[in-house]
Design an enzyme around this catalytic site. Structure first.
Site, mmCIF file in Angstrom:
data_model
loop_
_atom_site.group_PDB
_atom_site.id
_atom_site.type_symbol
_atom_site.label_atom_id
_atom_site.label_comp_id
_atom_site.label_asym_id
_atom_site.label_seq_id
_atom_site.Cartn_x
_atom_site.Cartn_y
_atom_site.Cartn_z
ATOM 1 N N GLU A 254 0.843 -1.208 0.000
ATOM 2 C CA GLU A 254 0.000 0.000 0.000
ATOM 3 C C GLU A 254 0.872 1.251 0.000
ATOM 4 O O GLU A 254 0.579 2.216 -0.697
ATOM 5 C CB GLU A 254 -0.943 0.018 1.210
ATOM 6 C CG GLU A 254 -1.975 -1.084 1.226
ATOM 7 C CD GLU A 254 -2.837 -1.147 -0.035
ATOM 8 O OE1 GLU A 254 -3.190 -0.082 -0.569
ATOM 9 O OE2 GLU A 254 -3.141 -2.261 -0.495
ATOM 10 N N TRP A 257 1.895 1.846 -3.369
ATOM 11 C CA TRP A 257 0.891 2.456 -4.266
ATOM 12 C C TRP A 257 1.084 3.970 -4.309
ATOM 13 O O TRP A 257 0.879 4.616 -5.320
ATOM 14 C CB TRP A 257 -0.535 2.112 -3.810
ATOM 15 C CG TRP A 257 -1.057 0.850 -4.445
ATOM 16 C CD1 TRP A 257 -1.090 -0.375 -3.876
ATOM 17 C CD2 TRP A 257 -1.625 0.710 -5.771
ATOM 18 N NE1 TRP A 257 -1.641 -1.275 -4.763
ATOM 19 C CE2 TRP A 257 -1.981 -0.641 -5.923
ATOM 20 C CE3 TRP A 257 -1.865 1.584 -6.825
ATOM 21 C CZ2 TRP A 257 -2.560 -1.140 -7.094
ATOM 22 C CZ3 TRP A 257 -2.439 1.096 -7.992
ATOM 23 C CH2 TRP A 257 -2.780 -0.252 -8.120
ATOM 24 N N TRP A 285 -20.225 12.138 -19.871
ATOM 25 C CA TRP A 285 -20.498 12.423 -18.462
ATOM 26 C C TRP A 285 -21.767 13.239 -18.353
ATOM 27 O O TRP A 285 -22.050 14.068 -19.223
ATOM 28 C CB TRP A 285 -19.331 13.204 -17.838
ATOM 29 C CG TRP A 285 -18.011 12.495 -17.884
ATOM 30 C CD1 TRP A 285 -16.938 12.834 -18.657
ATOM 31 C CD2 TRP A 285 -17.622 11.323 -17.142
ATOM 32 N NE1 TRP A 285 -15.905 11.953 -18.435
ATOM 33 C CE2 TRP A 285 -16.296 11.009 -17.508
ATOM 34 C CE3 TRP A 285 -18.265 10.513 -16.212
ATOM 35 C CZ2 TRP A 285 -15.588 9.934 -16.984
ATOM 36 C CZ3 TRP A 285 -17.560 9.429 -15.675
ATOM 37 C CH2 TRP A 285 -16.244 9.158 -16.065
ATOM 38 N N ASN A 320 -10.383 3.959 3.005
ATOM 39 C CA ASN A 320 -10.067 3.645 1.608
ATOM 40 C C ASN A 320 -11.161 2.849 0.911
ATOM 41 O O ASN A 320 -11.535 3.158 -0.222
ATOM 42 C CB ASN A 320 -8.739 2.884 1.530
ATOM 43 C CG ASN A 320 -8.370 2.560 0.098
ATOM 44 O OD1 ASN A 320 -8.281 3.453 -0.743
ATOM 45 N ND2 ASN A 320 -8.199 1.285 -0.212
ATOM 46 N N TRP A 338 -15.218 12.237 -13.128
ATOM 47 C CA TRP A 338 -14.345 11.965 -11.975
ATOM 48 C C TRP A 338 -13.640 13.225 -11.482
ATOM 49 O O TRP A 338 -13.297 13.338 -10.301
ATOM 50 C CB TRP A 338 -13.307 10.878 -12.307
ATOM 51 C CG TRP A 338 -12.361 11.199 -13.433
ATOM 52 C CD1 TRP A 338 -12.529 10.910 -14.758
ATOM 53 C CD2 TRP A 338 -11.089 11.865 -13.342
ATOM 54 N NE1 TRP A 338 -11.459 11.348 -15.495
ATOM 55 C CE2 TRP A 338 -10.552 11.940 -14.653
ATOM 56 C CE3 TRP A 338 -10.344 12.407 -12.299
ATOM 57 C CZ2 TRP A 338 -9.317 12.533 -14.937
ATOM 58 C CZ3 TRP A 338 -9.114 13.005 -12.584
ATOM 59 C CH2 TRP A 338 -8.618 13.052 -13.881
ATOM 60 N N TRP A 361 -8.606 8.522 -8.387
ATOM 61 C CA TRP A 361 -9.866 8.829 -9.082
ATOM 62 C C TRP A 361 -9.855 8.252 -10.489
ATOM 63 O O TRP A 361 -10.843 7.697 -10.958
ATOM 64 C CB TRP A 361 -10.124 10.345 -9.107
ATOM 65 C CG TRP A 361 -10.885 10.766 -7.885
ATOM 66 C CD1 TRP A 361 -10.361 11.291 -6.738
ATOM 67 C CD2 TRP A 361 -12.299 10.649 -7.654
ATOM 68 N NE1 TRP A 361 -11.355 11.509 -5.814
ATOM 69 C CE2 TRP A 361 -12.558 11.131 -6.343
ATOM 70 C CE3 TRP A 361 -13.367 10.185 -8.411
ATOM 71 C CZ2 TRP A 361 -13.838 11.163 -5.794
ATOM 72 C CZ3 TRP A 361 -14.651 10.215 -7.856
ATOM 73 C CH2 TRP A 361 -14.871 10.700 -6.574
HETATM 74 C C1 LIG Z 1 -11.041 8.114 -4.886
HETATM 75 C C2 LIG Z 1 -9.824 8.024 -4.000
HETATM 76 C C3 LIG Z 1 -9.124 9.180 -3.664
HETATM 77 C C4 LIG Z 1 -7.973 9.097 -2.855
HETATM 78 N N1 LIG Z 1 -7.306 10.262 -2.527
HETATM 79 C C5 LIG Z 1 -6.200 10.183 -1.766
HETATM 80 C C6 LIG Z 1 -5.482 11.363 -1.393
HETATM 81 O O1 LIG Z 1 -5.817 12.485 -1.789
HETATM 82 N N2 LIG Z 1 -4.396 11.224 -0.583
HETATM 83 C C7 LIG Z 1 -3.971 9.998 -0.144
HETATM 84 O O2 LIG Z 1 -2.975 9.936 0.580
HETATM 85 N N3 LIG Z 1 -4.606 8.876 -0.513
HETATM 86 C C8 LIG Z 1 -5.703 8.923 -1.289
HETATM 87 N N4 LIG Z 1 -6.360 7.768 -1.621
HETATM 88 C C9 LIG Z 1 -5.753 6.467 -1.275
HETATM 89 C C10 LIG Z 1 -6.173 5.875 0.075
HETATM 90 O O3 LIG Z 1 -7.562 5.910 0.194
HETATM 91 C C11 LIG Z 1 -5.543 6.561 1.269
HETATM 92 O O4 LIG Z 1 -4.160 6.688 1.088
HETATM 93 C C12 LIG Z 1 -5.778 5.756 2.557
HETATM 94 O O5 LIG Z 1 -7.154 5.605 2.763
HETATM 95 C C13 LIG Z 1 -5.142 6.463 3.713
HETATM 96 O O6 LIG Z 1 -5.465 5.819 4.906
HETATM 97 P P1 LIG Z 1 -4.349 5.131 5.782
HETATM 98 O O7 LIG Z 1 -3.185 6.049 5.959
HETATM 99 O O8 LIG Z 1 -5.010 4.618 7.005
HETATM 100 O O9 LIG Z 1 -3.937 3.925 4.833
HETATM 101 P P2 LIG Z 1 -3.185 2.580 5.159
HETATM 102 O O10 LIG Z 1 -4.035 1.464 4.665
HETATM 103 O O11 LIG Z 1 -2.749 2.518 6.548
HETATM 104 O O12 LIG Z 1 -1.935 2.641 4.159
HETATM 105 C C14 LIG Z 1 -0.674 3.244 4.529
HETATM 106 C C15 LIG Z 1 -0.279 4.278 3.501
HETATM 107 O O13 LIG Z 1 -0.171 3.701 2.202
HETATM 108 C C16 LIG Z 1 -0.616 4.634 1.202
HETATM 109 N N5 LIG Z 1 -1.796 4.096 0.530
HETATM 110 C C17 LIG Z 1 -2.710 3.235 1.018
HETATM 111 N N6 LIG Z 1 -3.621 2.945 0.077
HETATM 112 C C18 LIG Z 1 -3.287 3.641 -1.020
HETATM 113 C C19 LIG Z 1 -3.836 3.767 -2.332
HETATM 114 N N7 LIG Z 1 -4.927 3.085 -2.704
HETATM 115 N N8 LIG Z 1 -3.235 4.600 -3.220
HETATM 116 C C20 LIG Z 1 -2.113 5.268 -2.871
HETATM 117 N N9 LIG Z 1 -1.532 5.187 -1.636
HETATM 118 C C21 LIG Z 1 -2.115 4.395 -0.737
HETATM 119 C C22 LIG Z 1 -0.987 5.901 1.938
HETATM 120 O O14 LIG Z 1 0.104 6.771 1.917
HETATM 121 C C23 LIG Z 1 -1.301 5.398 3.343
HETATM 122 O O15 LIG Z 1 -1.145 6.379 4.327
HETATM 123 C C24 LIG Z 1 -7.528 7.832 -2.423
HETATM 124 C C25 LIG Z 1 -8.247 6.676 -2.755
HETATM 125 C C26 LIG Z 1 -9.388 6.776 -3.522
HETATM 126 C C27 LIG Z 1 -10.136 5.529 -3.880
#
Ligand SMILES: Cc1cc2nc3c(=O)[nH]c(=O)nc-3n(C[C@H](O)[C@H](O)[C@H](O)COP(=O)(O)OP(=O)(O)OC[C@H]3O[C@@H](n4cnc5c(N)ncnc54)[C@H](O)[C@@H]3O)c2cc1C
Length: 458
Positions: A254, A257, A285, A320, A338, A361
Site C-alpha cells: 500500500e 501504491w 459524463w 479507503n 471523476w 480517481w
Molecule cells: C477516490 C480516491 C481518492 C484518494 N485520494 C487520496 C489522497 O488524496 N491522498 C492519499 O494519501 N490517498 C488517497 N487515496 C488512497 C487511500 O484511500 C488513502 O491513502 C488511505 O485511505 C489512507 O489511509 P491510511 O493512511 O489509514 O492507509 P493505510 O491502509 O494505513 O496505508 C498506509 C499508507 O499507504 C498509502 N496508501 C494506502 N492505500 C493507497 C492507495 N490506494 N493509493 C495510494 N496510496 C495508498 C498511503 O500513503 C497510506 O497512508 C484515495 C483513494 C481513492 C479511492
C-alpha cells in the site's frame, strides 16, 4: 540535515498559492497545515519563519536580505512545484548561491523505478516487483539532530506569523476524529500505535471501515511529518513480531501504491486533469448539479455512500474501501465526471495529495493506469453488507438509520413499511429516497461505456 551541515540555519516555510494556482492546497488540508506549522515551529524552538507568495521572488529577496550562501529543500514532485523549483534553482545559481535538494518523501525516485527501456510503468505489480523491489533498498532514516545552530534574524522584511496565513477554514470545523493531531511526534505515535495494534490482520482488516487496521498515516505523509523511509524501516524492525507475513507485505504494498501514484504524476504531469486513457475523452459524463451536491453532503439515500461522504465532511478523512465505493457511485451510478469528485476530495481531505488523489480517481473511473475496468461497478449494498456487516461504521455517520436491522441497513428502500416505522424512518423525510435506482443506473453506465467504444471503433 544538509541544511544543518551547511552552517547556521534559518528554517522557512513559504505558502505559495501563486505558483500552485488551481492546485493550491484545499480547505481541510489548510487546517492540517496550520497545526502542522505550529508543531514544526515548536520543535524548531520558535525559529521557523513564515512567508506567503511567489517562492521564486521570496527566496531571491531573502537571500539578499540575509546573505545566505546555501539554500536546501526536500524535493517535491507535483508538476507545478517541479517547474517552480527549477526557476528557483536557476535564479539562486545565478546569484552564486549553492542549492542542495534531497529526497525526503519517496522511497524510490521517479527516475529510478523505470522499465528496462527507460519508460515509466503503467501497471502496479511490475512497477513494484521489478521497478522498486529490484532496485536499491530504501535508505535508512536519518536521526533527528540533537542540536541545531540557528541564524539570528529577528526581523525579516516580509515575514508573517502562522495565523497571518489564514489557514483555518471558515466554512466548516473539522471535528477531532479520528484523533487528528498534526505534527511529527503524533505521526510517530500513530505509526507505533498501528504497529502495536493494526498491522496484525491488516491484509484483510484494511477493507473494513470499522476495524482498527488503518494506520491513518496519510495526512502525516502528505505533510512530510513522517517519511516513507521511517515507515518502511520501522516495519522491517518489527517484522519478526508480526504473525502473518502477508500483513506486512500488504502494508508495504500500500505504501508502494503511493510511490506508483507519484511515479505516474511525475511522468504524466496532466494526470490531475486529463484521462490517462484518451478513449475516455469521448465519454458522455452527465451534468447534474443537484445530484453532485447530494453526493457531496452525504444525502444520496445510499447508506454506505452517505456514511463515507459524511465521514469526509466531518473528519477530513474517509476510509479507503469507502472512498472506492463513494467514488464509484459518483462516476458510474451518477455518471458524473471523476474530476468533479477529485475536486471535492481535494478540498475536504486532510490527506489531499495531488498524486494519490488524481491516480486513485482515474483508477476508480476506469480511465487511469492499471485501472479497475469501467464495467466493474461496485454495488454499494453488497459492499456495505460485506465490509460493514454489523453496520458500526454506517450507523455512526448515518444515525437516522441506527435502529434499522442490519439486513435492511444498506438498502432501506427495500425494507417493509412496518420495519421502517419501528425504526422511526420515513424515506424522503427522515432519510432521503435513493437518488438513483442502483440496477438501472448501473445499466445506464454500461450502455454509455459501450456507446463510447462503438463511437471510437466507427
Ligand atoms: C477516490 C480516491 C481518492 C484518494 N485520494 C487520496 C489522497 O488524496 N491522498 C492519499 O494519501 N490517498 C488517497 N487515496 C488512497 C487511500 O484511500 C488513502 O491513502 C488511505 O485511505 C489512507 O489511509 P491510511 O493512511 O489509514 O492507509 P493505510 O491502509 O494505513 O496505508 C498506509 C499508507 O499507504 C498509502 N496508501 C494506502 N492505500 C493507497 C492507495 N490506494 N493509493 C495510494 N496510496 C495508498 C498511503 O500513503 C497510506 O497512508 C484515495 C483513494 C481513492 C479511492
Amino acid at each position: 540535515m544538509a541544511a544543518i551541515e551547511a552552517g547556521r540555519l534559518l528554517p522557512i516555510y513559504i505558502l505559495d498559492d501563486e505558483n500552485a494556482d488551481a492546485h493550491r492546497i484545499g480547505g481541510a488540508s489548510r487546517w492540517w497545515l496550520h497545526h502542522s506549522l505550529i508543531a514544526l515551529n515548536k520543535s524548531l524552538s520558535g525559529k521557523l519563519r513564515i512567508f506567503r507568495g511567489d517562492a521564486v521572488q521570496i527566496l531571491q529577496k531573502l537571500v539578499q536580505e540575509t546573505g545566505a550562501k546555501t539554500v536546501t529543500w526536500n524535493r517535491c514532485y507535483e508538476p507545478w512545484r517541479i517547474l517552480r523549483d527549477k526557476k528557483i534553482l536557476a535564479g539562486l545559481k545565478e546569484s552564486g548561491v549553492e542549492v542542495i535538494s534531497r529526497n525526503g518523501s519517496l522511497l524510490w525516485e521517479p527516475w529510478e523505478a523505470l522499465k528496462p527501456d527507460g519508460t515509466p510503468y503503467r501497471v502496479f505489480t511490475p512497477f513494484y516487483r521489478k521497478g522498486c523491489l529490484n532496485s536499491k533498498e530504501p535508505h535508512k532514516p536519518i536521526k533527528a539532530p540533537e542540536k541545531i545552530k540557528f541564524a539570528t534574524f529577528d526581523m525579516l522584511k516580509d515575514a508573517h506569523s502562522i495565523s497571518d496565513l489564514d489557514l483555518q477554514p471558515t466554512n466548516w470545523e473539522i471535528k477531532s476524529e479520528p484523533d487528528w493531531a498534526p505534527g511529527e511526534r503524533h505521526a510517530q505515535d500513530k505509526l507505533n500505535h498501528f504497529l502495536d495494534n493494526g498491522i496484525n490482520g491488516y491484509n484483510q482488516g484494511r477493507n473494513f471501515p470499522a476495524s482498527e487496521n488503518s494506520s491513518y498515516l496519510s495526512p502525516h505523509l502528505r505533510f512530510g511529518e513522517i517519511s516513507p523511509h521511517q515507515i518502511w524501516h520501522a516495519l522491517a524492525f518489527r517484522e519478526h513480531m508480526i504473525e502473518n507475513e502477508e500483513d506486512a507485505d500488504q502494508f508495504r504494498m500500500e505504501v508502494a501504491w503511493r510511490e506508483f501514484s507519484y511515479n505516474l504524476l511525475c511522468h504524466i504531469p496532466d494526470l490531475p486533469d486529463k484521462n490517462l486513457q484518451p478513449k475516455f475523452d469521448a465519454f458522455s459524463w452527465r451534468k447534474d448539479t443537484a445530484a453532485l451536491k447530494a453526493w457531496q453532503r452525504g444525502q444520496t439515500g445510499i447508506p454506505i455512500v452517505d456514511a463515507g461522504m459524511r465521514e469526509l465532511w466531518q473528519t477530513g478523512f474517509m476510509h479507503n474501501r469507502v472512498r472506492m465505493v463513494a467514488a464509484s457511485f459518483l462516476v458510474k451510478n451518477l455518471m458524473i465526471d471523476w474530476r468533479e469528485g477529485a475536486r471535492w476530495f481535494w478540498d475536504c481531505l486532510v490527506d489531499a495529495d495531488l498524486a494519490n488523489n488524481s491516480a486513485s480517481w482515474q483508477w476508480v473511473a476506469g480511465c487511469g493506469a492499471d485501472a479497475a475496468p469501467y464495467f466493474r461497478i461496485f454495488n454499494p449494498t453488497t459492499q456495505g453488507l460485506r465490509f460493514d456487516s454489523k453496520g458500526e461504521y454506517t450507523r455512526k455517520y448515518v444515525p437516522e438509520l441506527a435502529c434499522l436491522p442490519d439486513k435492511w441497513l444498506f438498502n432501506p428502500w427495500d425494507a417493509p413499511q412496518e420495519i421502517l416505522s419501528v425504526a422511526g424512518i420515513t424515506l424522503g423525510k427522515t432519510y432521503p429516497e435513493p437518488l438513483v435506482d442502483l440496477k438501472m443506473s448501473r445499466q445506464r453506465a454500461l450502455n454509455a461505456y459501450s456507446d463510447m467504444k462503438t463511437r471510437q471503433s466507427s
